[in-house]
Design an enzyme around this catalytic site. Structure first.
Site, PDB file in Angstrom:
ATOM      1  N   CYS A   2       0.834  -1.205   0.000  1.00  0.00           N
ATOM      2  CA  CYS A   2       0.000   0.000   0.000  1.00  0.00           C
ATOM      3  C   CYS A   2       0.867   1.253   0.000  1.00  0.00           C
ATOM      4  O   CYS A   2       1.936   1.284   0.585  1.00  0.00           O
ATOM      5  CB  CYS A   2      -0.869   0.018   1.241  1.00  0.00           C
ATOM      6  SG  CYS A   2      -1.937  -1.405   1.341  1.00  0.00           S
ATOM      7  N   ARG A  27       5.400   0.090  -6.306  1.00  0.00           N
ATOM      8  CA  ARG A  27       5.376  -0.794  -5.140  1.00  0.00           C
ATOM      9  C   ARG A  27       4.418  -1.965  -5.314  1.00  0.00           C
ATOM     10  O   ARG A  27       4.467  -2.919  -4.554  1.00  0.00           O
ATOM     11  CB  ARG A  27       4.943   0.013  -3.902  1.00  0.00           C
ATOM     12  CG  ARG A  27       5.949   1.063  -3.507  1.00  0.00           C
ATOM     13  CD  ARG A  27       5.312   2.116  -2.651  1.00  0.00           C
ATOM     14  NE  ARG A  27       4.975   1.638  -1.340  1.00  0.00           N
ATOM     15  CZ  ARG A  27       5.663   1.922  -0.228  1.00  0.00           C
ATOM     16  NH1 ARG A  27       6.718   2.662  -0.304  1.00  0.00           N
ATOM     17  NH2 ARG A  27       5.271   1.468   0.924  1.00  0.00           N
ATOM     18  N   TRP A  79      -2.799  -2.717  -1.697  1.00  0.00           N
ATOM     19  CA  TRP A  79      -2.352  -4.086  -1.990  1.00  0.00           C
ATOM     20  C   TRP A  79      -3.118  -4.962  -1.001  1.00  0.00           C
ATOM     21  O   TRP A  79      -2.870  -4.918   0.197  1.00  0.00           O
ATOM     22  CB  TRP A  79      -0.846  -4.171  -1.776  1.00  0.00           C
ATOM     23  CG  TRP A  79      -0.243  -5.489  -2.175  1.00  0.00           C
ATOM     24  CD1 TRP A  79       0.119  -5.879  -3.439  1.00  0.00           C
ATOM     25  CD2 TRP A  79       0.105  -6.576  -1.315  1.00  0.00           C
ATOM     26  NE1 TRP A  79       0.670  -7.142  -3.394  1.00  0.00           N
ATOM     27  CE2 TRP A  79       0.659  -7.589  -2.111  1.00  0.00           C
ATOM     28  CE3 TRP A  79      -0.011  -6.803   0.062  1.00  0.00           C
ATOM     29  CZ2 TRP A  79       1.105  -8.801  -1.588  1.00  0.00           C
ATOM     30  CZ3 TRP A  79       0.429  -8.012   0.569  1.00  0.00           C
ATOM     31  CH2 TRP A  79       0.982  -8.990  -0.253  1.00  0.00           C
ATOM     32  N   ASN A 104      -1.641   1.843   5.562  1.00  0.00           N
ATOM     33  CA  ASN A 104      -0.723   0.811   5.079  1.00  0.00           C
ATOM     34  C   ASN A 104      -0.383  -0.060   6.287  1.00  0.00           C
ATOM     35  O   ASN A 104       0.004   0.468   7.326  1.00  0.00           O
ATOM     36  CB  ASN A 104       0.534   1.491   4.515  1.00  0.00           C
ATOM     37  CG  ASN A 104       1.643   0.507   4.194  1.00  0.00           C
ATOM     38  OD1 ASN A 104       1.404  -0.702   4.097  1.00  0.00           O
ATOM     39  ND2 ASN A 104       2.849   1.010   4.035  1.00  0.00           N
ATOM     40  N   GLY A 105      -0.527  -1.372   6.164  1.00  0.00           N
ATOM     41  CA  GLY A 105      -0.208  -2.254   7.291  1.00  0.00           C
ATOM     42  C   GLY A 105      -1.416  -3.101   7.666  1.00  0.00           C
ATOM     43  O   GLY A 105      -2.356  -3.243   6.880  1.00  0.00           O
ATOM     44  N   GLU A 484      17.952 -18.013  -7.268  1.00  0.00           N
ATOM     45  CA  GLU A 484      17.612 -16.664  -7.729  1.00  0.00           C
ATOM     46  C   GLU A 484      17.011 -16.716  -9.144  1.00  0.00           C
ATOM     47  O   GLU A 484      16.031 -16.020  -9.442  1.00  0.00           O
ATOM     48  CB  GLU A 484      18.868 -15.787  -7.676  1.00  0.00           C
ATOM     49  CG  GLU A 484      18.780 -14.442  -8.380  1.00  0.00           C
ATOM     50  CD  GLU A 484      17.746 -13.483  -7.800  1.00  0.00           C
ATOM     51  OE1 GLU A 484      17.056 -13.823  -6.829  1.00  0.00           O
ATOM     52  OE2 GLU A 484      17.593 -12.389  -8.377  1.00  0.00           O
ATOM     53  N   LYS A 488      13.324 -15.331  -9.946  1.00  0.00           N
ATOM     54  CA  LYS A 488      13.143 -14.271 -10.948  1.00  0.00           C
ATOM     55  C   LYS A 488      12.135 -14.722 -11.989  1.00  0.00           C
ATOM     56  O   LYS A 488      11.230 -13.996 -12.350  1.00  0.00           O
ATOM     57  CB  LYS A 488      14.499 -13.995 -11.589  1.00  0.00           C
ATOM     58  CG  LYS A 488      14.771 -12.603 -12.033  1.00  0.00           C
ATOM     59  CD  LYS A 488      15.367 -11.686 -11.019  1.00  0.00           C
ATOM     60  CE  LYS A 488      14.609 -11.607  -9.740  1.00  0.00           C
ATOM     61  NZ  LYS A 488      15.282 -10.922  -8.674  1.00  0.00           N
ATOM     62  N   GLU A 491       8.419 -15.128 -10.548  1.00  0.00           N
ATOM     63  CA  GLU A 491       7.688 -13.941 -10.111  1.00  0.00           C
ATOM     64  C   GLU A 491       7.205 -13.081 -11.274  1.00  0.00           C
ATOM     65  O   GLU A 491       6.188 -12.416 -11.156  1.00  0.00           O
ATOM     66  CB  GLU A 491       8.485 -13.103  -9.103  1.00  0.00           C
ATOM     67  CG  GLU A 491       9.632 -12.324  -9.649  1.00  0.00           C
ATOM     68  CD  GLU A 491      10.293 -11.414  -8.613  1.00  0.00           C
ATOM     69  OE1 GLU A 491       9.623 -10.906  -7.715  1.00  0.00           O
ATOM     70  OE2 GLU A 491      11.520 -11.211  -8.734  1.00  0.00           O
ATOM     71  N   HIS A 507      18.196 -36.920  -4.622  1.00  0.00           N
ATOM     72  CA  HIS A 507      17.540 -37.136  -3.326  1.00  0.00           C
ATOM     73  C   HIS A 507      16.053 -36.798  -3.365  1.00  0.00           C
ATOM     74  O   HIS A 507      15.423 -36.676  -2.319  1.00  0.00           O
ATOM     75  CB  HIS A 507      18.241 -36.300  -2.245  1.00  0.00           C
ATOM     76  CG  HIS A 507      19.658 -36.714  -2.016  1.00  0.00           C
ATOM     77  ND1 HIS A 507      20.000 -37.915  -1.442  1.00  0.00           N
ATOM     78  CD2 HIS A 507      20.825 -36.106  -2.329  1.00  0.00           C
ATOM     79  CE1 HIS A 507      21.324 -38.023  -1.387  1.00  0.00           C
ATOM     80  NE2 HIS A 507      21.837 -36.938  -1.923  1.00  0.00           N
ATOM     81  N   LYS A 610       6.753  -4.087  -4.504  1.00  0.00           N
ATOM     82  CA  LYS A 610       8.193  -3.829  -4.506  1.00  0.00           C
ATOM     83  C   LYS A 610       8.739  -3.812  -3.091  1.00  0.00           C
ATOM     84  O   LYS A 610       9.793  -4.355  -2.817  1.00  0.00           O
ATOM     85  CB  LYS A 610       8.473  -2.483  -5.201  1.00  0.00           C
ATOM     86  CG  LYS A 610       9.937  -2.125  -5.287  1.00  0.00           C
ATOM     87  CD  LYS A 610      10.676  -3.082  -6.193  1.00  0.00           C
ATOM     88  CE  LYS A 610      12.173  -2.827  -6.262  1.00  0.00           C
ATOM     89  NZ  LYS A 610      12.885  -3.956  -6.869  1.00  0.00           N
TER      90      LYS A 610
HETATM   91  O1  M6R Z   1      13.639  -4.680  -0.422  1.00  0.00           O
HETATM   92  P1  M6R Z   1      14.151  -6.039   0.002  1.00  0.00           P
HETATM   93  O2  M6R Z   1      15.477  -6.350  -0.571  1.00  0.00           O
HETATM   94  O3  M6R Z   1      14.118  -6.214   1.484  1.00  0.00           O
HETATM   95  O4  M6R Z   1      13.104  -7.050  -0.609  1.00  0.00           O
HETATM   96  C1  M6R Z   1      13.179  -8.418  -0.343  1.00  0.00           C
HETATM   97  C2  M6R Z   1      12.296  -9.209  -1.284  1.00  0.00           C
HETATM   98  O5  M6R Z   1      10.958  -8.844  -1.110  1.00  0.00           O
HETATM   99  C3  M6R Z   1      12.697  -9.001  -2.760  1.00  0.00           C
HETATM  100  O6  M6R Z   1      14.033  -9.318  -2.981  1.00  0.00           O
HETATM  101  C4  M6R Z   1      11.813  -9.858  -3.669  1.00  0.00           C
HETATM  102  O7  M6R Z   1      12.063 -11.204  -3.461  1.00  0.00           O
HETATM  103  C5  M6R Z   1      12.054  -9.462  -5.138  1.00  0.00           C
HETATM  104  N1  M6R Z   1      10.809  -9.148  -5.762  1.00  0.00           N
HETATM  105  C6  M6R Z   1      12.716 -10.511  -5.942  1.00  0.00           C
HETATM  106  O8  M6R Z   1      12.969 -10.088  -7.239  1.00  0.00           O
END
Ligand code: M6R
Length: 615
Positions: A2, A27, A79, A104-105, A484, A488, A491, A507, A610
């Site tokens: 949010c 965000r 959000w 927000n929260g 990673e 990537k 998401e 395993h 974000k």
């Molecule tokens: O702002 P931060 O680095 O604390 O965020 C952590 C994760 O939310 C962030 O890395 C998220 O996994 C990304 N969207 C990945 O690309």
């Protein structure tokens, strides 16, 4: 997550709020709304989906009615946490068309408050936790309290992590704001004041910013900002001058922010390097400030991509400094009773500096007596302010939800820490240090060369874009890169993807292999490559579509691979040590191009935000 924006004391306040909301779009959100006061009435306009829908709704309403004489407005991008994505649940939430709140929260004890308010006769129109806030304000105002008193009574009732702004028709020249764990910035203007979820959302209005501290509340009018701490004592908080980041919200000719940010890496990395390398052979990190006592264990905690950076950091620090490192997911660490035996320092990593899980982990570590350090991108963020010592990636604003340049920037700092510790503990020699520094200085051009592989990666993306599931493999330092790569890809393309340590396949995960399942392996010659190639062969024998991203020697050893992407040949003694920097690039480009092929919303993928400011 949010976003909150508010303006008091400026004509066309609603338009200015919308400008601020646009800056918070990155965000992630699913609906938006705005409330303003004009003609003695409270006007609320909300819409589902992108801000453009809200702007259309706003334009439908007669200007005379809503905006032209309005100099107070609050706005929100939502959000969803409690309640579906729809207009009813969008903020601002109101009570009796007299009080409006954006939040927000999460109000954790909202259910019991809601039940009480319902029995008091208040009618709830949404499924949100937030709606208790306007009704509580209404209740206390009706009891004869002024806005400040009413706000304080509301704060006594609620529990949770929040940042909110309230306005009321009974006090049309005041805003009440408060924060607890969720970020909130106040901007100071001339005969006007502003509120935003971050400083950037109001930097078109002012560059003088105050960050509230946890538990603070404030009463804001056009002339004054009165701030009080949790004990209701009037407090002064530091005024910070921020520089407006011109051009921040342009894509600079790229199709997406993510693409722009991937291609910014060769120019971002030299800036970080120049902060940390002096005279080409000295690392400029104050290890004493990090709080190491002898060779104590280092704890690193983070979330998402920042956690995978931490994993790479662990391997580097253990290898180069022979120092034990424990890594912990921030969302798990906070809720355990972790042992701090043998530990004196903690490092958290966060691009935004606002991830609530990571912030809470940092506070938990502090409570346990650890010296807390942070690697952050956003200076002035909550984590930056609360850590004892911060190291800045200074990668510039990252707008795409997927972390790209912030990941490689975090890696640079972690690598510098590892080398500096190695030198301190006499494991890295002066000669090695000089060699490492000279390689690090050539890293930007190596990354630029990796980016030249884009066309090859794009053609692989076209071949795997319809897969139902994709497996990423890596060993050693490239195991976190496999994780990673999978994060990537999933998401932003919404294809199920998992990363595994190559040796773990047998395993269990090998059961997932069936005809044509893409298996992507990152590999460099590190002395263990033959074992990794055997793992790949096992997948090949079971029908997997093999994609090998590797150096020339490894590629020669795996002629069976269906797609072979050869990374440029970098002559260095440290090739395998530095391979995470190189493999980050194909991992990012592959995810980007698969998502593009599938036509997803690359910069704002569904359900994601974000900066994740809820737990
Ligand atoms: O702002 P931060 O680095 O604390 O965020 C952590 C994760 O939310 C962030 O890395 C998220 O996994 C990304 N969207 C990945 O690309």
């Amino acid at each position: 997550m949010c976003g909150v924006v508010a303006v008091i004391g400026k004509q066309n306040a609603s338009d200015l709020v919308v400008e601020g909301l646009k800056k918070l779009e990155y965000r992630g959100y699913d609906s938006a709304g705005i409330a303003s006061v004009s003609g003695g009435a409270l006007h609320t306009i909300k819409s589902e989906g992108k801000l453009i829908n809200l702007i259309e709704e706003l334009s439908k309403v007669s200007k005379a009615n809503l905006q032209s004489d309005s100099s107070i407005a609050i706005g929100h991008t939502r959000w969803a946490t409690h309640g579906n994505v729809n207009v009813k649940n969008a903020h601002p939430l109101t009570s009796e068309s007299k009080v409006a709140v954006v939040h927000n929260g999460i109000i954790e004890n909202y259910e019991s408050i809601k039940n009480q308010l319902i029995s008091d006769g208040y009618v709830f129109k949404s499924q949100t936790d937030t709606e208790v806030l306007p009704h509580l304000f209404m209740k206390y105002i009706k009891l004869g309290n002024n806005f400040l008193q009413a706000g304080r009574l509301v704060l006594k009732d609620i529990k949770g992590a929040f940042a909110f702004v309230a306005m009321s028709l009974d006090f049309p020249n005041e805003l009440f704001v408060s924060r607890n764990s969720s970020p909130l910035a106040i901007g100071l203007g001339e005969k006007s004041n502003f509120v935003g979820s971050d400083a950037h959302s109001i930097d078109h209005l002012t560059q003088r910013i105050i960050y509230l501290e946890d538990g603070d509340h404030a009463l804001i009018d056009l002339d004054n900002v009165r701030i009080f701490n949790i004990n209701e004592e009037n407090v002064d908080r530091k005024i910070i001058n921020i520089k407006a980041e011109i051009g921040l919200i342009t894509k600079g000719g790229y199709r997406h922010f993510m693409e722009k940010e991937i291609f910014e890496q060769p120019s971002v990395i030299p800036q970080i390097i120049s902060t940390f390398i002096k005279n080409s052979y000295e690392i400029n990190i104050d290890l004493n400030k990090l709080g190491f006592k002898n060779k104590n264990t280092l704890l690193i905690s983070a979330a998402g991509t920042s956690y995978y950076a931490a994993m790479v950091g662990k391997y580097w620090i253990e290898q180069l400094a022979d120092l034990p490192v424990i890594i912990d997911l921030a969302s798990e660490y906070r809720y355990r009773k972790p042992s701090v035996f043998g530990q004196s320092a903690m490092l958290v990593i966060s691009q935004s500096g606002e991830s609530l899980d990571t912030l809470m982990a940092l506070r938990h570590g502090k409570e346990l007596g650890l010296n807390t350090n942070a690697i952050v991108n956003v200076e002035g963020s909550t984590i930056d302010r609360e850590a004892n010592y911060s190291l800045y990636t200074r990668a510039g604003a990252e707008i795409g939800v997927a972390s790209t340049k912030s990941f490689t920037s975090q890696l640079v700092i972690l690598f510098m820490i590892a080398v500096a510790l190695g030198k301190k503990f006499n494991i890295v020699t002066q000669e090695q240090l000089q060699k490492i520094c000279s390689y690090i200085l050539s890293l930007p051009s190596a990354i630029a060369e990796m980016l030249n592989m884009e066309n090859e990666i794009k053609s692989v993306a076209q071949n795997i874009k319809n897969a139902k599931s994709i497996i990423f493999l890596g060993r050693g330092l490239l195991y976190p890169l496999a994780l990673e790569g999978a994060l990537k890809l999933k998401e932003i393309s919404y294809i199920h993807a998992e990363g595994f340590a190559a040796g773990e396949m047998k395993h269990g995960p090998i059961a997932l292999i069936e005809d044509q399942v893409p298996v992507i392996m990152f590999l460099v010659s590190d002395g263990n490559e033959d074992k990794a190639i055997s793992n790949l062969q096992e997948a090949y024998s079971r029908g997997a579509k093999i994609i090998l991203i590797a150096d020339r020697d490894c590629i020669k050893k795996a002629p069976f691979a269906h797609y072979k992407i050869e990374i440029p040949n970098f002559e260095t003694d440290f090739k395998s040590l530095l391979s995470p920097f190189l493999m980050a690039i194909p991992a990012q480009l592959l995810a980007y191009h698969v998502a593009n092929e599938r036509g997803t919303d690359v910069d704002q993928p569904r359900n994601l935000a974000k900066s994740v400011t809820v737990e």
